[in-house]
Design a protein around this motif. Sequence first.
Motif, PDB file in Angstrom:
ATOM      1  N   UNK A 157      13.271  -4.905 -22.926  1.00  0.00           N
ATOM      2  CA  UNK A 157      12.600  -5.277 -21.605  1.00  0.00           C
ATOM      3  C   UNK A 157      12.213  -4.187 -20.594  1.00  0.00           C
ATOM      4  N   UNK A 158      12.909  -3.300 -20.452  1.00  0.00           N
ATOM      5  CA  UNK A 158      12.536  -2.123 -19.485  1.00  0.00           C
ATOM      6  C   UNK A 158      11.435  -1.435 -20.039  1.00  0.00           C
ATOM      7  N   UNK A 159      10.918  -0.769 -19.169  1.00  0.00           N
ATOM      8  CA  UNK A 159       9.657  -0.029 -19.088  1.00  0.00           C
ATOM      9  C   UNK A 159       9.616   1.647 -19.185  1.00  0.00           C
ATOM     10  N   UNK A 160       8.985   2.218 -20.010  1.00  0.00           N
ATOM     11  CA  UNK A 160       8.831   3.568 -20.150  1.00  0.00           C
ATOM     12  C   UNK A 160       7.548   3.815 -19.160  1.00  0.00           C
ATOM     13  N   UNK A 161       7.566   4.994 -18.421  1.00  0.00           N
ATOM     14  CA  UNK A 161       6.289   5.341 -17.711  1.00  0.00           C
ATOM     15  C   UNK A 161       6.097   6.916 -17.969  1.00  0.00           C
ATOM     16  N   UNK A 162       5.153   7.351 -17.302  1.00  0.00           N
ATOM     17  CA  UNK A 162       4.815   8.609 -17.462  1.00  0.00           C
ATOM     18  C   UNK A 162       3.534   8.901 -16.505  1.00  0.00           C
ATOM     19  N   UNK A 163       3.627  10.016 -15.525  1.00  0.00           N
ATOM     20  CA  UNK A 163       2.371  10.414 -15.039  1.00  0.00           C
ATOM     21  C   UNK A 163       1.410  10.930 -15.760  1.00  0.00           C
ATOM     22  N   UNK A 204       0.900  -1.073   0.050  1.00  0.00           N
ATOM     23  CA  UNK A 204       0.010  -0.138  -0.098  1.00  0.00           C
ATOM     24  C   UNK A 204       0.899   1.312   0.149  1.00  0.00           C
ATOM     25  N   UNK A 205       0.511   2.188  -0.870  1.00  0.00           N
ATOM     26  CA  UNK A 205       1.355   3.389  -0.813  1.00  0.00           C
ATOM     27  C   UNK A 205       0.358   4.779  -0.715  1.00  0.00           C
ATOM     28  N   UNK A 206       0.655   5.792  -0.075  1.00  0.00           N
ATOM     29  CA  UNK A 206      -0.243   6.865  -0.136  1.00  0.00           C
ATOM     30  C   UNK A 206       0.084   7.812  -1.212  1.00  0.00           C
ATOM     31  N   UNK A 207      -0.652   8.287  -2.145  1.00  0.00           N
ATOM     32  CA  UNK A 207      -0.389   9.167  -3.179  1.00  0.00           C
ATOM     33  C   UNK A 207      -0.084  10.595  -2.678  1.00  0.00           C
ATOM     34  N   UNK A 208       1.432  11.107  -2.929  1.00  0.00           N
ATOM     35  CA  UNK A 208       1.453  12.417  -2.320  1.00  0.00           C
ATOM     36  C   UNK A 208       1.931  13.405  -3.372  1.00  0.00           C
ATOM     37  N   UNK A 209       1.612  13.171  -4.633  1.00  0.00           N
ATOM     38  CA  UNK A 209       1.627  13.955  -5.583  1.00  0.00           C
ATOM     39  C   UNK A 209       0.507  14.055  -6.481  1.00  0.00           C
ATOM     40  N   UNK A 210       0.414  14.957  -7.447  1.00  0.00           N
ATOM     41  CA  UNK A 210      -0.843  15.003  -8.257  1.00  0.00           C
ATOM     42  C   UNK A 210      -0.400  14.448  -9.797  1.00  0.00           C
TER      43      UNK A 210
END
Length: 174
Positions: free
Chosen positions: A126-132, A42-48
Amino acid sequence: MKWKKLTQGLVGNLFYAFLGLLVAVVFYYGILRLGLATDLPMVAVVSGSMKHDASAEADFYGWLEKNLGYDRNYINSWPVTGGFAVGDMPVIKGDEEYKVGDIIVYSVPGSEAPIIHRIIKINPDGSYQTKGDNNSSQLPYETKVTKEQIHGKVLFVIPKVGYFKVLFNKVLGV
């Protein structure tokens, strides 16, 4: 007679506080961590960065359409649509493989706080690209996330429960 002394008054309050803490620790470290196969269930979201608001049209859909050629129907087929806000608490599960559209929690070298972003592309290695979802562009550390950095993917989100951690961090200045 001893049980009554143990469960009443100041000693009783301390006993029940200890018992509650013990149950919470066993639940978190025993049931959640083992059951969800992750060290961070479980993780609390601390940014938008994952919030879907008025800018989602440009920052989420527009960016993905322009930079990766994804259409809205494909994007809307991804799990956990709609994003989430500061104070929400995602529940995380470790997995053997991750796919485009999964929202993952991962660690970045040099940062104490884990990152919660969406996989937008799988690289040839095989690595991943992410984005908010709410970020207008990719950040440098988002272009090559390895499986070893990933704690797991978001199963579902419990709204507002993470505010306790957000407030705690603000009070402590973390």
